[in-house]
Scaffold this motif. Structure first.
Motif, short mmCIF file in Angstrom:
data_model
loop_
_atom_site.label_atom_id
_atom_site.label_comp_id
_atom_site.label_asym_id
_atom_site.label_seq_id
_atom_site.Cartn_x
_atom_site.Cartn_y
_atom_site.Cartn_z
N ASP A 146 0.77 -1.05 0.13
CA ASP A 146 0.05 -0.01 -0.07
C ASP A 146 0.80 1.02 0.12
OD1 ASP A 146 -2.15 -1.75 -0.05
OD2 ASP A 146 -2.41 -1.46 2.27
N GLY A 147 2.00 1.11 -0.87
CA GLY A 147 2.85 2.30 -0.74
C GLY A 147 3.82 2.71 0.07
N GLU A 148 3.78 1.76 1.12
CA GLU A 148 4.71 1.86 2.32
C GLU A 148 5.60 0.67 2.50
OE1 GLU A 148 2.82 2.59 6.12
OE2 GLU A 148 1.78 4.40 5.30
N GLU A 149 7.04 0.95 2.75
CA GLU A 149 7.97 -0.10 2.86
C GLU A 149 7.79 -0.81 4.19
OE1 GLU A 149 12.17 0.01 1.60
OE2 GLU A 149 12.31 0.53 3.65
N VAL A 150 7.44 -2.25 3.99
CA VAL A 150 7.16 -2.88 5.47
C VAL A 150 8.20 -4.00 5.65
CG1 VAL A 150 4.65 -2.84 4.93
CG2 VAL A 150 5.87 -4.55 3.96
N TYR A 151 9.31 -3.90 4.82
CA TYR A 151 10.20 -4.83 5.20
C TYR A 151 11.48 -4.38 4.22
CZ TYR A 151 13.60 -8.43 5.69
OH TYR A 151 14.94 -9.23 5.91
N THR A 152 12.62 -4.35 4.97
CA THR A 152 13.92 -4.15 3.93
C THR A 152 15.10 -5.01 4.77
OG1 THR A 152 15.73 -2.44 3.08
CG2 THR A 152 14.65 -1.99 5.17
N GLY A 153 15.84 -5.49 4.08
CA GLY A 153 17.14 -6.31 4.48
C GLY A 153 18.15 -6.37 3.47
N GLU A 154 19.42 -6.66 3.90
CA GLU A 154 20.36 -6.72 2.96
C GLU A 154 21.56 -7.73 3.68
OE1 GLU A 154 23.02 -2.83 4.82
OE2 GLU A 154 21.87 -2.73 2.71
N THR A 155 22.34 -8.16 2.59
CA THR A 155 23.47 -9.21 3.01
C THR A 155 24.44 -9.03 1.85
OG1 THR A 155 23.98 -11.52 3.74
CG2 THR A 155 22.35 -11.11 1.71
N SER A 156 25.40 -10.08 1.92
CA SER A 156 26.46 -10.41 1.08
C SER A 156 26.57 -11.89 0.75
CB SER A 156 27.71 -9.76 1.41
OG SER A 156 28.72 -10.15 0.48
N THR A 157 26.77 -12.09 -0.61
CA THR A 157 27.07 -13.62 -0.86
C THR A 157 28.25 -13.90 -0.32
OG1 THR A 157 28.16 -12.74 -3.14
CG2 THR A 157 25.74 -13.45 -3.03
N ILE A 158 29.28 -13.19 0.54
CA ILE A 158 30.34 -13.62 1.02
C ILE A 158 30.07 -14.43 2.16
CG2 ILE A 158 30.32 -11.76 2.52
CD1 ILE A 158 33.63 -11.60 1.80
N GLN A 159 28.80 -14.46 2.68
CA GLN A 159 28.39 -15.40 3.84
C GLN A 159 27.85 -16.65 3.38
OE1 GLN A 159 25.70 -12.99 6.46
NE2 GLN A 159 26.17 -11.28 5.79
N MET A 160 27.85 -17.12 2.46
CA MET A 160 27.62 -18.37 1.90
C MET A 160 28.44 -19.42 2.20
SD MET A 160 26.32 -17.99 -2.15
CE MET A 160 26.27 -19.73 -2.50
N VAL A 161 28.00 -20.46 2.97
CA VAL A 161 28.97 -21.44 3.25
C VAL A 161 29.31 -22.55 2.22
CG1 VAL A 161 28.15 -21.06 5.67
CG2 VAL A 161 27.23 -23.05 4.20
N ARG A 162 28.70 -22.26 1.00
CA ARG A 162 29.01 -23.19 -0.06
C ARG A 162 29.38 -22.31 -1.18
NH1 ARG A 162 27.94 -28.86 1.67
NH2 ARG A 162 26.23 -28.70 2.96
N THR A 163 30.29 -22.90 -2.16
CA THR A 163 30.33 -22.28 -3.43
C THR A 163 29.46 -22.28 -4.52
OG1 THR A 163 31.90 -23.75 -4.29
CG2 THR A 163 32.93 -22.18 -2.87
N CYS A 164 29.35 -21.42 -5.39
CA CYS A 164 28.69 -21.90 -6.50
C CYS A 164 29.05 -22.92 -7.45
CB CYS A 164 28.68 -20.50 -7.53
SG CYS A 164 27.73 -19.24 -7.05
N GLU A 165 30.39 -23.37 -7.38
CA GLU A 165 31.02 -24.33 -8.24
C GLU A 165 30.45 -25.53 -7.44
OE1 GLU A 165 32.95 -20.70 -9.37
OE2 GLU A 165 32.74 -21.70 -7.55
N GLU A 166 30.65 -25.67 -6.05
CA GLU A 166 30.43 -26.64 -5.35
C GLU A 166 28.68 -27.21 -5.57
OE1 GLU A 166 29.87 -28.26 -0.66
OE2 GLU A 166 30.50 -26.26 -1.09
#
Length: 289
Positions: free
Chosen positions: A215-235
């Motif tokens: 309804d025009g209002e922000e009800v959630y926002t969050g951020e992160t980084s893929t550096i926090q992944m415990v698995r690699t894309c290749e794996e």
């Protein structure tokens, strides 16, 4: 480069985006009608997708960014979308909180073998600015922003943004209900583009954010980084392709660490915007299915 699919009247065209311009590759090379065509040509010639695209740029017409944004479609049409789970510590914590059998998620987080599961078919996948779906029989639905690996014949050729929409109450009731919590109409979105592996030299160090508007209002926002992944894309790609007859073109989502609070339920009419550094912003409305 980054690649988008756009509608040009009744036709579909593949667009390549460089630092400062958009090029209509299909206008220059009609055989390059889709990202699949580009990946296939690169495979046949043993070149990268960017090298194939550069060979067509001189003959390609230029498009303005607004036109591309107005006409964009699903950038890649994989035969299958798969996903990985419990690849970030916070997702492991969230799965434990929702589940009656929390120990199994700890085991997966620490195990050698990752969780990899089937997510969507083309008919269940939507593109930028289309609505994702939430199940009418679920009372706890959430978006899950994820880096998507684009694979051609099992090899990583690019990255995209994915939304692995999930019904947490159905999954939490019993782990055997995971397919129903994950696979349904409009359960997945991809876009706004595919960034080549040359454009994303390190997929494990990208900032990611999500915002939800109601309804025009922000009800959630969050951020992160893929550096926090415990698995690699290749794996993850390795386990997806092991002893598996993978399709020509597939996308593998890599898990999330942006998890709304337990009292949040995604609702029809919401708008979800997911941004990943170097790739772009995927925006979708929400409807009940």
């Amino acid at each position: 480069m980054r690649y988008q699919q756009i509608a040009r009247g009744a036709e579909r065209h593949l667009v390549a985006e460089t630092t400062d311009q958009h090029y209509d590759l299909t206008a220059a090379k009609p055989e390059l009608e889709s990202f699949r065509d580009l990946a296939r040509a690169a495979s046949v010639t043993d070149e990268t997708i960017d090298e194939i695209a550069r060979g067509a740029l001189d003959d390609a017409s230029e498009l303005d960014a607004e036109t591309v944004a107005d006409e964009r479609l699903l950038p890649v049409a994989p035969e299958e979308v798969w996903a990985a789970g419990v690849t970030y510590e916070i997702s492991e914590q969230a799965r434990q909180e929702e589940s009656d059998t929390p120990d199994m998620y700890v085991d997966v987080y620490d195990a050698e073998r990752p969780e990899v599961f089937f997510k969507a078919t083309p008919s269940r996948t939507v593109g930028p600015d289309e609505d994702v779906g939430v199940r009418a029989d679920s009372q706890w639905n959430v978006p899950e922003p994820e880096l998507g690996i684009v694979l051609y014949r099992g090899d990583i050729v690019g990255y995209t943004v994915g939304n692995d929409v999930s019904s947490r109450d159905i999954e939490g009731e019993n782990p055997l209900y995971l397919p129903q919590a994950k696979v349904y109409d409009r359960c997945c979105s991809l876009g706004p583009c595919v960034a080549s592996t040359d454009d994303i030299p390190d997929p494990h160090d990208l900032s990611m954010s999500m915002s939800i508007t109601r309804d025009g209002e922000e009800v959630y926002t969050g951020e992160t980084s893929t550096i926090q992944m415990v698995r690699t894309c290749e794996e993850l790609a390795d386990y997806y392709t092991r002893h598996n007859a993978v399709p020509e073109l597939a996308v593998l989502l890599t898990g999330t660490s942006i998890v709304p609070s337990d009292d949040f339920d995604l609702a029809a009419g919401d708008e979800v915007a997911i941004d990943i550094e170097g790739i772009g912003t995927l925006t979708n409305g929400v409807r009940t299915v």
